[in-house]
Design an enzyme around this catalytic site. Structure first.
Site, PDB file in Angstrom:
ATOM      1  N   VAL A  70       0.852  -1.190   0.000  1.00 41.12           N
ATOM      2  CA  VAL A  70       0.000   0.000   0.000  1.00 41.12           C
ATOM      3  C   VAL A  70       0.890   1.243   0.000  1.00 41.12           C
ATOM      4  O   VAL A  70       2.098   1.148   0.180  1.00 41.12           O
ATOM      5  CB  VAL A  70      -0.935   0.018   1.233  1.00 41.12           C
ATOM      6  CG1 VAL A  70      -1.899  -1.158   1.177  1.00 41.12           C
ATOM      7  CG2 VAL A  70      -0.136   0.012   2.536  1.00 41.12           C
ATOM      8  N   CYS A  71       0.260   2.407  -0.192  1.00 39.41           N
ATOM      9  CA  CYS A  71       1.005   3.664  -0.200  1.00 39.41           C
ATOM     10  C   CYS A  71       1.557   3.927   1.202  1.00 39.41           C
ATOM     11  O   CYS A  71       0.865   3.619   2.168  1.00 39.41           O
ATOM     12  CB  CYS A  71       0.100   4.830  -0.611  1.00 39.41           C
ATOM     13  SG  CYS A  71      -0.533   4.636  -2.286  1.00 39.41           S
ATOM     14  N   PRO A  72       2.741   4.484   1.377  1.00 38.69           N
ATOM     15  CA  PRO A  72       3.613   4.977   0.308  1.00 38.69           C
ATOM     16  C   PRO A  72       4.615   3.937  -0.202  1.00 38.69           C
ATOM     17  O   PRO A  72       5.449   4.273  -1.023  1.00 38.69           O
ATOM     18  CB  PRO A  72       4.366   6.121   0.995  1.00 38.69           C
ATOM     19  CG  PRO A  72       4.577   5.621   2.390  1.00 38.69           C
ATOM     20  CD  PRO A  72       3.333   4.795   2.701  1.00 38.69           C
ATOM     21  N   TYR A  73       4.542   2.690   0.295  1.00 31.79           N
ATOM     22  CA  TYR A  73       5.590   1.716  -0.060  1.00 31.79           C
ATOM     23  C   TYR A  73       5.532   1.326  -1.534  1.00 31.79           C
ATOM     24  O   TYR A  73       6.549   0.964  -2.124  1.00 31.79           O
ATOM     25  CB  TYR A  73       5.516   0.494   0.855  1.00 31.79           C
ATOM     26  CG  TYR A  73       5.491   0.934   2.290  1.00 31.79           C
ATOM     27  CD1 TYR A  73       6.581   1.631   2.819  1.00 31.79           C
ATOM     28  CD2 TYR A  73       4.358   0.762   3.078  1.00 31.79           C
ATOM     29  CE1 TYR A  73       6.547   2.125   4.103  1.00 31.79           C
ATOM     30  CE2 TYR A  73       4.323   1.251   4.366  1.00 31.79           C
ATOM     31  CZ  TYR A  73       5.410   1.932   4.881  1.00 31.79           C
ATOM     32  OH  TYR A  73       5.382   2.440   6.147  1.00 31.79           O
TER      33      TYR A  73
END
Lengths: 81, 267
Positions: free
Chosen positions: A16-19
């Site tokens: 998921v964000c930010p990864y």
């Protein structure tokens, strides 16, 4: 499904964000100018935010496509160090 | 640099910045910073540099933690009272980020040891609380060609400057000699608002990271002053003094000086 030949592929499904962007950015950093990165992802928000962020960072979004119920395929060309 | 999943998570907010990225984060991990003082300024500077993932962080301080420190020295706590400050800070910074190698140096800095202490480091941070040390650190950094991020605080005011030997000013371009001991504020006058070192130390840590990353404009040739009561920042230009006793073409000070006597050493 579009067929663009890529120089590197990453699968960031499950992230998921930010990864999602962190992984995509690190992949781009490791590549040469003009090379193409292929990304498979399944986080809807990232299907919008990664292309926008990549453009903000000076990279070229070549193609974005929903390939099945859950996944997107994205091609980015490295235009900037 | 190959980041572990934990490092990706820890540093993700850095990596997504265009000015940092994976390469910048790797530079931070390779950096070696030495800090003079693990007190009011050293605590926040070390805290943020440890959080940022600076690879090696050396701390020089000869004092032990006292209760009166805890109003502002945020790396120490009631459980570390009586311990050397460098050990107390080491525990705190390592607990925050085990990636960081903290090197505790419980020594009194002097003209005889300072050049050896700073030799293996890329950047020096001065958070000392007295003029003899401030001048000693300045002169040693000029002689060794080490970038120095200097901070100072008193009452409600603080200042920060970045000294790049050979390029910008040095502390002696600003004030040639330390003030005579009688002009230094007496003990009662030497109060400090506890949060002030947080502001100034935060600015110093920012300068260090900019130097490591090679991004932005460091406070070279400039002195940034903060007044907490007015909520005001003021930046003044500090030209290089062509007749500076230590950093000019023909310096008159060519050996380190210890100005020891007569200064208050309030804890």
């Amino acid at each position: 499904m579009s067929r663009i030949s890529s120089d590197k592929k990453i699968d960031i499904k499950g992230l998921v964000c930010p990864y999602t962007f962190v992984k995509a950015k690190l992949a781009i950093e490791s590549m040469e100018l003009g090379q193409i990165l292929e990304i498979v992802l399944d986080h809807e928000e990232a299907s919008r935010s990664i292309p926008r962020s990549m453009e903000d960072h000076g990279q070229k979004v070549l193609h974005l496509e929903k390939i099945n119920d859950s996944d997107w395929l994205l091609y980015i060309r490295k235009d900037k160090e | 640099m190959n980041f572990t999943d934990e490092q990706l998570q820890r540093y993700s907010r850095h990596i997504i910045l265009p000015e940092v990225g994976g390469r910048g984060q790797a530079k931070i991990a390779d950096a070696k910073v030495i800090m003079v003082g693990a007190g009011g300024l050293g605590c926040p500077v070390g805290f943020y540099l440890a959080a940022a993932g600076v690879g090696t962080l050396a701390l020089i301080d000869n004092d032990t933690v006292e209760l009166s420190n805890l109003q502002r020295q945020i790396a120490h706590n009631v459980h570390t009272i009586g311990l050397p400050k460098v050990e107390s800070a080491q525990k705190t910074f390592t607990a925050l980020n085990p990636d960081v190698k903290v090197v505790p140096l419980k020594v009194r800095i002097s003209k005889d040891n300072i050049l050896d202490l700073i030799r293996d480091y890329d950047i020096v941070v001065d958070g000392s609380d007295n003029f003899p040390t401030r001048y000693l650190v300045n002169d040693a950094c000029v002689m060794a060609g080490k970038p120095l991020v200097s901070g100072a605080i008193l009452r409600f005011e603080g200042q920060v400057t970045t000294i790049i030997p050979g390029k910008g000013h040095c502390y002696r371009c600003l004030f040639e000699e330390p003030p005579p001991p009688g002009l230094v504020p007496s003990c009662q006058e030497a109060g400090v608002l506890g949060v002030l070192p947080g502001v100034i130390g935060g600015l110093q840590a920012t300068e260090v990271l900019k130097l490591i990353l090679g991004k932005g404009e460091p406070l070279m040739g400039e002195l940034l002053m903060y007044n907490a009561l007015n909520s005001s920042f003021r930046k003044v230009r500090v030209p290089r003094n062509p007749a500076c006793p230590v950093c000019s073409e023909s310096p008159t000070i060519t050996e380190l000086v210890d100005y020891n006597e007569g200064y208050c050493t309030l804890q």
